[in-house]
Design a protein around this motif. Structure first.
Motif, mmCIF file in Angstrom:
data_model
loop_
_atom_site.group_PDB
_atom_site.id
_atom_site.type_symbol
_atom_site.label_atom_id
_atom_site.label_comp_id
_atom_site.label_asym_id
_atom_site.label_seq_id
_atom_site.Cartn_x
_atom_site.Cartn_y
_atom_site.Cartn_z
ATOM 1 N N ALA A 67 20.404 60.202 -37.104
ATOM 2 C CA ALA A 67 20.259 61.480 -36.258
ATOM 3 C C ALA A 67 19.727 61.023 -34.861
ATOM 4 O O ALA A 67 19.142 60.100 -34.654
ATOM 5 C CB ALA A 67 19.349 62.206 -36.881
ATOM 6 N N VAL A 68 20.077 61.931 -33.875
ATOM 7 C CA VAL A 68 19.741 61.588 -32.533
ATOM 8 C C VAL A 68 18.973 63.157 -31.971
ATOM 9 O O VAL A 68 19.372 63.967 -32.764
ATOM 10 C CB VAL A 68 20.815 61.257 -31.816
ATOM 11 C CG1 VAL A 68 21.123 59.896 -31.941
ATOM 12 C CG2 VAL A 68 22.055 62.349 -31.770
ATOM 13 N N GLY A 69 18.342 62.949 -30.962
ATOM 14 C CA GLY A 69 17.534 64.231 -30.332
ATOM 15 C C GLY A 69 16.229 64.223 -30.398
ATOM 16 O O GLY A 69 15.426 63.688 -31.417
ATOM 17 N N GLU A 83 22.162 63.911 -27.758
ATOM 18 C CA GLU A 83 23.459 64.491 -28.482
ATOM 19 C C GLU A 83 24.581 63.862 -27.997
ATOM 20 O O GLU A 83 25.688 64.001 -28.685
ATOM 21 C CB GLU A 83 23.254 65.900 -28.496
ATOM 22 C CG GLU A 83 22.157 66.504 -29.252
ATOM 23 C CD GLU A 83 20.618 66.568 -28.582
ATOM 24 O OE1 GLU A 83 20.672 65.957 -27.214
ATOM 25 O OE2 GLU A 83 19.763 67.055 -28.862
ATOM 26 N N GLU A 276 26.905 60.388 -41.771
ATOM 27 C CA GLU A 276 25.738 60.843 -41.423
ATOM 28 C C GLU A 276 25.306 61.929 -42.062
ATOM 29 O O GLU A 276 26.161 62.999 -42.600
ATOM 30 C CB GLU A 276 25.591 61.103 -39.992
ATOM 31 C CG GLU A 276 26.618 61.961 -39.517
ATOM 32 C CD GLU A 276 26.520 62.757 -37.971
ATOM 33 O OE1 GLU A 276 25.688 62.637 -37.448
ATOM 34 O OE2 GLU A 276 27.503 63.548 -37.589
ATOM 35 N N HIS A 279 22.403 67.233 -41.131
ATOM 36 C CA HIS A 279 20.868 67.569 -40.365
ATOM 37 C C HIS A 279 20.723 66.617 -39.105
ATOM 38 O O HIS A 279 21.384 65.844 -39.022
ATOM 39 C CB HIS A 279 19.922 67.630 -41.377
ATOM 40 C CG HIS A 279 19.296 66.282 -41.880
ATOM 41 N ND1 HIS A 279 18.750 65.238 -41.158
ATOM 42 C CD2 HIS A 279 19.299 65.881 -43.176
ATOM 43 C CE1 HIS A 279 18.455 64.372 -41.743
ATOM 44 N NE2 HIS A 279 18.877 64.584 -42.958
ATOM 45 N N GLY A 280 19.625 67.037 -38.404
ATOM 46 C CA GLY A 280 19.353 66.364 -37.118
ATOM 47 C C GLY A 280 18.090 65.355 -37.399
ATOM 48 O O GLY A 280 17.786 64.963 -38.490
ATOM 49 N N SER A 281 17.407 65.095 -36.178
ATOM 50 C CA SER A 281 16.478 64.117 -36.398
ATOM 51 C C SER A 281 15.111 64.657 -36.587
ATOM 52 O O SER A 281 14.007 64.164 -36.705
ATOM 53 C CB SER A 281 16.384 63.721 -34.748
ATOM 54 O OG SER A 281 16.115 64.520 -34.078
ATOM 55 N N ALA A 282 15.032 66.028 -37.031
ATOM 56 C CA ALA A 282 13.632 66.795 -37.392
ATOM 57 C C ALA A 282 12.550 66.248 -36.630
ATOM 58 O O ALA A 282 11.698 65.810 -37.281
ATOM 59 C CB ALA A 282 13.648 66.614 -38.916
ATOM 60 N N PRO A 283 12.397 66.348 -35.444
ATOM 61 C CA PRO A 283 11.160 65.959 -34.714
ATOM 62 C C PRO A 283 9.898 66.742 -35.191
ATOM 63 O O PRO A 283 8.728 65.908 -35.306
ATOM 64 C CB PRO A 283 11.357 66.259 -33.387
ATOM 65 C CG PRO A 283 12.790 66.866 -33.207
ATOM 66 C CD PRO A 283 13.492 67.110 -34.386
ATOM 67 N N ASP A 284 9.890 67.756 -36.022
ATOM 68 C CA ASP A 284 8.782 68.365 -36.507
ATOM 69 C C ASP A 284 8.323 67.716 -37.584
ATOM 70 O O ASP A 284 6.896 67.663 -38.000
ATOM 71 C CB ASP A 284 9.030 69.858 -36.926
ATOM 72 C CG ASP A 284 10.249 70.016 -37.752
ATOM 73 O OD1 ASP A 284 11.178 68.978 -37.936
ATOM 74 O OD2 ASP A 284 10.342 70.958 -38.620
ATOM 75 N N ASN A 292 13.767 63.836 -46.416
ATOM 76 C CA ASN A 292 14.613 63.685 -47.731
ATOM 77 C C ASN A 292 15.755 62.753 -47.383
ATOM 78 O O ASN A 292 16.528 63.085 -46.320
ATOM 79 C CB ASN A 292 14.936 65.246 -48.039
ATOM 80 C CG ASN A 292 15.691 65.058 -49.458
ATOM 81 O OD1 ASN A 292 16.038 63.892 -49.667
ATOM 82 N ND2 ASN A 292 16.264 66.214 -50.066
HETATM 83 N N1 NAD Z 1 24.003 64.783 -35.757
HETATM 84 C C1 NAD Z 1 22.893 64.700 -35.205
HETATM 85 O O1 NAD Z 1 22.458 63.571 -34.944
HETATM 86 C C2 NAD Z 1 21.956 65.969 -35.059
HETATM 87 C C3 NAD Z 1 22.252 66.884 -36.063
HETATM 88 C C4 NAD Z 1 21.775 68.139 -35.770
HETATM 89 C C5 NAD Z 1 20.608 68.227 -34.685
HETATM 90 N N2 NAD Z 1 20.428 67.135 -33.879
HETATM 91 C C6 NAD Z 1 19.319 67.275 -33.064
HETATM 92 O O2 NAD Z 1 18.034 67.225 -33.669
HETATM 93 C C7 NAD Z 1 17.051 67.587 -33.054
HETATM 94 C C8 NAD Z 1 16.331 68.645 -33.862
HETATM 95 O O3 NAD Z 1 17.263 69.867 -34.284
HETATM 96 P P1 NAD Z 1 16.977 70.994 -35.102
HETATM 97 O O4 NAD Z 1 15.538 71.065 -35.358
HETATM 98 O O5 NAD Z 1 17.716 72.111 -34.890
HETATM 99 O O6 NAD Z 1 17.457 70.654 -36.262
HETATM 100 P P2 NAD Z 1 17.068 69.499 -37.547
HETATM 101 O O7 NAD Z 1 18.436 69.472 -38.635
HETATM 102 O O8 NAD Z 1 16.780 68.146 -37.158
HETATM 103 O O9 NAD Z 1 16.107 70.177 -38.371
HETATM 104 C C9 NAD Z 1 15.789 71.543 -38.913
HETATM 105 C C10 NAD Z 1 14.804 71.884 -40.014
HETATM 106 O O10 NAD Z 1 15.323 71.187 -41.079
HETATM 107 C C11 NAD Z 1 14.130 70.333 -41.482
HETATM 108 N N3 NAD Z 1 14.849 69.030 -42.082
HETATM 109 C C12 NAD Z 1 16.141 68.366 -41.426
HETATM 110 N N4 NAD Z 1 16.250 67.360 -41.851
HETATM 111 C C13 NAD Z 1 15.475 67.035 -43.024
HETATM 112 C C14 NAD Z 1 15.280 66.232 -44.084
HETATM 113 N N5 NAD Z 1 16.178 65.098 -44.370
HETATM 114 N N6 NAD Z 1 14.436 66.455 -44.857
HETATM 115 C C15 NAD Z 1 13.693 67.506 -44.850
HETATM 116 N N7 NAD Z 1 13.627 68.228 -43.814
HETATM 117 C C16 NAD Z 1 14.786 68.245 -42.932
HETATM 118 C C17 NAD Z 1 13.409 69.996 -40.251
HETATM 119 O O11 NAD Z 1 12.125 69.430 -40.405
HETATM 120 C C18 NAD Z 1 13.403 71.208 -39.448
HETATM 121 O O12 NAD Z 1 12.518 71.893 -39.985
HETATM 122 C C19 NAD Z 1 17.742 68.273 -31.687
HETATM 123 O O13 NAD Z 1 17.449 67.474 -30.696
HETATM 124 C C20 NAD Z 1 19.071 68.367 -32.156
HETATM 125 O O14 NAD Z 1 20.048 68.434 -31.102
HETATM 126 C C21 NAD Z 1 21.289 65.903 -34.193
#
Ligand code: NAD
Ligand code: IPM
Ligand code: MG
Length: 356
Positions: A67-69, A83, A276, A279-284, A292
């Motif tokens: 994931a990126v971001g 992204e 891939e 979902h994204g990079s889940a910075p939180d 997961n």
């Molecule tokens: N294809 C990609 O690389 C991709 C896809 C989506 C978002 N992004 C980027 O990621 C960054 C974060 O975006 P966002 O927060 O809107 O979306 P996100 O999908 O990263 O996270 C959304 C929520 O889902 C949770 N989550 C995501 N994947 C998880 C996993 N494998 N296990 C457990 N919990 C998970 C996160 O903790 C968060 O609370 C942004 O910079 C966005 O642009 C990248």
């Protein structure tokens, strides 16, 4: 079989490490090469998709992507934002067909926020067009408005665009996928408002005539968003454009229990693909070791199936995932009382152990 491994940012590195571990255990002649992509590539080389990374991806049989971001890059000029790396890979490799299967594993019925009876046995396939639409349409930009509601004010604009061949090729992908499943395609658009959607619907109808064994229906995207939580099992294959597919696939992920369960495959016309999690990079949660990894591990299974012609190995991975869920292992996002909470790495280890 050459695989470009691009972990990226945030949890990307943590989850891809687990998928690589599983792939390595298969005893297949897989040649994996890792490269930087996204924010980490910008930090190291000044660009989110360095030439060398793109070259590696182009020359590989498949790309395994994390994931990126990260929010810290949000103020960068758009071309340097992380992204742009995934968008650039999709565009440069011509990955127009994005498969996002939403399957609710029996053991995770309780993990979803929906009532168990709505999602038990769910198996739907979202096919998202991935290289067109408002994501890539030109012109786009910011300027001072000369007309509209507020002439003289700053405005921004994007262009939603689809050509007939772009719709035709994704329509064929959807109908052919449905032929291997329950032979139903729901095409989702917004033809009551948008010209692109009217062309989308017209072309879907025309291409559908070549697949008389597949039942085609149409749904407006707002209704589809509602139906996905009202009666998701009524869908078989859902085909839609880039933007609607982005939104609906995140919505559908909750039908599976967690966004951490939704894998994806993005294919071009020669079946070269990028794999891939949706979902994204889940910075939180990055760096905490709690993400997961199953969506990424399941994406690796799709890679073996679609790009590397290793169906048996793909099934081995999928069976191992089923097994670890049956054994009660759960990362935090799918945890419920009575199951065993594990870290990202422990989940990867469990899948490894469960490989028959
Ligand atoms: N294809 C990609 O690389 C991709 C896809 C989506 C978002 N992004 C980027 O990621 C960054 C974060 O975006 P966002 O927060 O809107 O979306 P996100 O999908 O990263 O996270 C959304 C929520 O889902 C949770 N989550 C995501 N994947 C998880 C996993 N494998 N296990 C457990 N919990 C998970 C996160 O903790 C968060 O609370 C942004 O910079 C966005 O642009 C990248
Ligand atoms: C990161 C972003 C560009 C990407 C998209 O919008 O396609 C993501 O949300 C996805 O679903 O893969
Ligand atoms: Mg998305």
């Amino acid at each position: 079989m050459k695989i470009a491994v691009l972990p990226g940012d945030g949890i990307g590195t943590e989850i891809v490490a687990e998928a690589v571990k599983v792939l390595n255990a298969l005893a297949l002649p897989l040649e994996m090469e890792t490269a930087l992509v996204g924010g980490v590539a910008y930090d190291a080389h000044g660009h989110p998709l360095p030439e060398a990374t793109l070259k590696l991806a182009k020359e590989a049989d498949a790309v395994l992507f994390g994931a990126v971001g990260d929010w810290k890059y949000d103020k960068l000029e758009r071309q340097f934002r992380p992204e742009q790396a995934i968008l650039g890979l999709r565009k440069n490799l011509g990955l127009f067909a994005n498969f996002r299967p939403a399957i609710c594993y029996e053991q995770l019925v309780g993990a979803s926020s929906l009532k168990p009876e709505l999602i038990a046995g769910l198996d739907i396939l979202i096919i998202r067009e991935l290289t067109g639409d408002i994501y890539f349409g030109q012109p786009r930009g910011r300027r001072i408005a000369t007309d509209g509601h507020f002439p003289g004010a700053e405005e921004a604009f994007d262009t939603m665009r689809y050509s007939r061949p772009e719709i035709e090729r994704i329509a064929h992908v959807a109908f052919q996928a449905a032929q291997k499943r329950n032979k139903r395609v729901t095409s989702v658009d917004k033809n009551n408002v948008l010209e692109t959607s009217q062309l989308w619907k017209d072309v879907m109808v025309e291409v559908g005539q070549q697949y008389p064994d597949v039942e085609l229906d149409h749904m407006l995207v707002d209704n589809a968003a509602m139906q996905l939580v009202k009666a998701p099992k009524k869908f078989d294959v859902l085909v839609t454009g880039n933007m609607f597919g982005d939104i609906l696939s995140d919505e559908a992920s909750m039908l599976t229990g967690s966004i951490g369960m939704l894998p994806s495959a993005s294919l071009n016309s020669s079946n070269q693909g990028l794999y891939e999690p949706s979902h994204g990079s889940a910075p939180d949660i990055a760096g905490k070791g709690i993400a997961n990894p199953l969506a990424t591990i399941l994406s690796a299974a799709m890679m073996l199936r679609f790009s590397l012609n290793q169906e048996a190995a793909a099934q081995r991975i999928e069976a191992a995932v089923q097994k670890v869920l049956a054994q009660g292992y759960r990362t935090a996002d799918i945890y419920s009382e009575g199951t065993q909470r594990v870290s990202t790495k422990e989940m990867g280890d469990a899948v490894l152990k469960a490989l028959a």
